[in-house]
Design an enzyme around this catalytic site. Structure first.
Site, PDB file in Angstrom:
ATOM      1  N   HIS A 513     -15.439  19.137  78.411  1.00  0.00           N
ATOM      2  CA  HIS A 513     -15.432  20.590  78.617  1.00  0.00           C
ATOM      3  C   HIS A 513     -14.064  21.041  79.159  1.00  0.00           C
ATOM      4  CE1 HIS A 513     -17.350  24.450  80.071  1.00  0.00           C
ATOM      5  NE2 HIS A 513     -16.267  24.409  80.811  1.00  0.00           N
ATOM      6  N   GLU A 514     -13.653  20.414  80.240  1.00  0.00           N
ATOM      7  CA  GLU A 514     -12.371  20.816  80.838  1.00  0.00           C
ATOM      8  C   GLU A 514     -11.209  20.506  79.909  1.00  0.00           C
ATOM      9  OE1 GLU A 514     -12.509  22.786  83.223  1.00  0.00           O
ATOM     10  OE2 GLU A 514     -14.612  22.390  83.724  1.00  0.00           O
ATOM     11  N   HIS A 517     -10.715  23.414  77.708  1.00  0.00           N
ATOM     12  CA  HIS A 517      -9.906  24.457  78.348  1.00  0.00           C
ATOM     13  C   HIS A 517      -8.424  24.058  78.301  1.00  0.00           C
ATOM     14  CE1 HIS A 517     -13.035  27.006  79.886  1.00  0.00           C
ATOM     15  NE2 HIS A 517     -13.561  26.089  80.695  1.00  0.00           N
ATOM     16  N   HIS A 520      -6.926  24.862  75.079  1.00  0.00           N
ATOM     17  CA  HIS A 520      -6.713  26.309  74.976  1.00  0.00           C
ATOM     18  C   HIS A 520      -5.357  26.674  75.603  1.00  0.00           C
ATOM     19  CE1 HIS A 520      -8.912  30.479  75.460  1.00  0.00           C
ATOM     20  NE2 HIS A 520      -8.034  30.498  74.488  1.00  0.00           N
TER      21      HIS A 520
HETATM   22 ZN   LIG Z   1     -15.383  26.053  81.664  1.00  0.00          ZN
END
Ligand SMILES: [Zn+2]
Length: 721
Positions: A513-514, A517, A520
């Site tokens: 998940h991280e 990010h 991104h």
């Molecule tokens: Zn998050």
């Protein structure tokens, strides 16, 4: 230029941490190279140009005492830059106003980001005190910019020409113009002088309250330890968990023959899952859920009451009925009504499922010959037993296949298969703690993209949870890219003297998940700092992160990275099948636990009257009773440790994770349809979602990627509800 309501630190759903504000990175500019004026600044690395590879921060030389002078100087320089923009006698243009504003404050923001990063990841009392002193000063500085009438008049002058043919802007420039105009209006630029003065006071007080809230949670989390000095009390716990508890005892200077369990998730959750000692489970669980609510110096109830009152007053000043109306006006969801409607669609089936799950666990208790009623501290223990019975799946069976290094390589492999990225570990870049590792990220052709720092183990100096932060965002200056510096932090299972770090499936998911990010931030390809990377609407920012979680349980991908840490064998097909079969297991609990926190967050922020400190827990109880939360499940965050909303940027925004889940479940279907690593789908996802930041409307970008809007059903299907 520092920004309101933009997101630089993004959190996993299970996390909580201090507020991090979006800032602009440093660059090699003439101002940084200015000679230092005194001997103290000469020794201060925050004043110098950074000469480490890729102009990374000289973490090894930065000390607590360097921050105050650097921030003071940064404010001074930023004020001079703003003055030059605001008092320019030439007519206002996009370039001399918006672009100049976007490029202002680089020296200040470089330092501010570092301070906020260290406050989250490696803090100490001295740093905390410095940050508390600086918080109102920084808040005032921000306000002086946003409430500067001359500056706003120039922005408005350009904004008013936005539809005229004399103003030729490309789409990103137009977005920047609209974004800044909205930032200023939302920050109070249209208020009268008396209102502006009051707003400044409110912002300063809120800034201090948020820091205090986070610090209290950290203190309360660290203050508790469950010490076990009788080996028989360890019955049922896996050997690796016992070893970690022995290690924790040693770290705390306890004599051998003692074991320590803490309120950090890698310690707490396995204890709740495996300890048959119901009394001890109750003890540690109650300690966890009462953090910030113990009537001591770290109690957060008064902070909550004050924060809610100030947010309401601020929203009213700005012309909104409630804080939630104010916040959501700048999100995809737009209104509180839309958020509640969205939550209700998922809540009803999820709550029904949680009732079914609770009764299945109650039956298991009866089958064991007990007659007690299922309580919240029993849920993990009996759910784990039921998982074993129904699916022959024990979470501990998975750990050997999830050695941290293999999981990191798995994340890198996925980025390689999708986007051709390469990750090369570097040992020549300074770090702030020995746990931190540094990777250079490169394109398929070897060209440099940016730097990824990883910092994955819990310690007392670090906030709980997992998050991504940008130490420097990507942007372009004269068409030349300034490359990003991104950090991923977590609190995952530590290695012990005899075992490497072996993760749970949930920890693996959190890491991916991280990492999403991080991509991104790393793959951003924007010109303006205000729009780049994760500077997007808050209910859009979890799409790039959550989509990565989908690959984790795909058999085709699991077999590529999940290898036994001793034998090197890939995870057996039967075990993969077990994970797949069990994927809907306990989803009622997980959904309800999360969503009850989303409702609580919304309820706090639709109040039209302040709530007294002594009423805080009562308010919470009423909010949870209203939605029918069953007593066997405790809301994921109770108010006194709900840092996302009281110390972070997720107030009236905790729903965002579920909102984004609609997007990510739907987006991942595109990969499922065309192939898990389909190059064309990945290219489109990178182009339309990962590279564009906030340079266009999020729904427009999504529709360009997917060809249509997403539907809520994708989430219900994913969660098996
Ligand atoms: Zn998050």
């Amino acid at each position: 230029m520092k920004i309101f309501n933009a997101i630089s630190a993004v959190f996993l759903v299970i996390t909580m941490l201090a507020a991090c504000q979006s800032q602009k990175p440093g660059e090699k500019s003439s101002e940084e190279a200015k000679p230092a004026s005194s001997s103290s600044t000469a020794d201060n690395p925050l004043f110098a140009a950074w000469t480490s590879p890729f102009e990374t921060p000289p973490f090894d030389r930065i000390k607590n005492e360097h921050f105050k002078p650097a921030i003071t100087e940064g404010i001074k320089r930023h004020n001079e830059e703003i003055k030059a923009i605001a008092e320019n006698t030439d007519p206002a243009t996009f370039s001399n106003t918006l672009e100049a504003l976007d490029r202002s404050g680089l020296f200040l923001d470089r330092t501010r980001r570092l301070l906020e990063n260290l406050l989250s990841a490696n803090t100490n009392d001295e740093l905390q005190a410095i940050a508390t002193d600086l918080a109102p000063i920084l808040s005032q500085h921000d306000d002086e910019i946003y409430l500067n009438p001359q500056l706003f008049a120039r922005i408005k002058a350009v904004y008013d020409q936005r539809d005229s043919s004399s103003l030729t802007l490309n789409p990103e420039q137009r977005q920047l113009l609209e974004r800044f105009y909205k930032d200023f209006v939302r920050a109070g630029a249209n208020l009268n002088d008396a209102q502006k003065a009051r707003l400044k006071e409110i912002n300063q007080e809120l800034a201090v309250l948020e820091l205090k809230f986070a610090d209290n949670v950290l203190k309360e989390t660290n203050a508790y330890q469950l010490v076990i000095d009788n080996q028989s009390d360890l019955e049922g716990l896996p050997a690796n968990i016992i070893a970690a508890a022995a290690e924790a005892a040693t770290e705390r200077g306890l004599t051998s023959g003692k074991w320590v369990f803490t309120l950090h998730k890698p310690s707490l959750i396995p204890f709740l899952q495996y300890s048959p000692r119901r009394d001890l489970r109750e003890k540690i669980f109650k300690a966890y859920i009462n953090r910030g609510n113990n009537g001591n110096a770290y109690d957060n109830k008064a902070n909550i009451a004050r924060t809610i009152a100030l947010r309401l007053e601020k929203a009213n000043l700005l012309g909104y009925k409630t804080w939630a109306d104010y916040v959501l006006d700048d999100c995809m969801a737009k209104t509180p009504g839309n958020v509640y409607k969205f939550l209700d669609e998922i809540w009803t089936p999820a709550l029904k499922r949680s009732h079914e799950e609770a009764s299945a666990l109650q039956q298991l208790i009866a089958a064991e010959g007990h007659d007690f009623k299922l309580e919240a501290w029993d849920w993990w223990y009996y759910a784990e037993k039921l998982r074993k019975q129904k699916y022959a799946l024990d979470e501990e069976m998975l750990r050997p296949y999830f050695q941290l290094e293999n999981v990191i390589n798995g994340a890198f492999l996925l980025a390689n298969k999708l986007y051709g990225l390469q990750f090369v570990e570097r040992h020549d870049i300074p770090v702030y703690h020995p746990d931190v590792k540094v990777f250079e990220v490169k394109e398929v052709d070897g060209s440099h993209i940016g730097i990824l720092y990883t910092d994955y183990f819990p310690r007392a100096s670090k906030g709980a949870g997992a998050w991504m932060n940008a130490i420097r965002d990507e942007y372009k200056i004269d068409g030349k890219k300034v490359t990003p510096l991104i950090i991923n932090c977590g609190n995952f299972t530590k290695p012990t003297p005899d075992q490497p770090s072996l993760l749970t499936l949930e920890e693996v998911t959190s890491l991916f998940h991280e990492f999403g990010h991080a991509l991104h931030g790393l793959l951003a390809d924007c010109t303006y700092l205000r729009l780049t990377g994760t500077n997007v609407a808050r209910d859009f920012v979890e799409l790039p992160s959550q989509i990565m979680e989908n690959w984790v349980t795909e058999p085709e991908f699991l077999k590529l990275f999940a290898r036994h840490y001793q034998t090197g064998q890939p995870m057996p097909a039967e075990l993969i099948a077990k994970i797949r079969n069990a994927r809907y297991f306990n989803q009622g609990f997980a959904t309800v636990e999360y969503m009850s926190a989303s409702y609580l967050d919304m309820d706090w922020h639709i109040v039209t009257q302040p709530v007294k400190a002594e009423e805080v827990m009562n308010f919470e109880a009423k909010a949870l009773a209203r939605i029918g939360l069953i007593p066997e499940i405790v809301v994921r965050y109770r108010s006194p440790y709900f840092s996302h909303i009281f110390a972070g940027e997720y107030s009236a925004g905790y729903y965002s994770y579920m909102w984004a889940e609609v997007l990510d479940a739907d987006a991942f279907e595109a990969f499922k349809e065309k192939g898990l690593f389909d190059a064309a789908t990945a290219r489109d996802f990178r182009y339309y979602i990962l590279s564009r930041g906030g340079s266009a409307d999020p729904m427009e970008l999504y529709v360009k990627f997917r060809g249509r809007e997403p539907k809520v059903e994708a989430v219900l299907k994913r969660r098996g509800l």
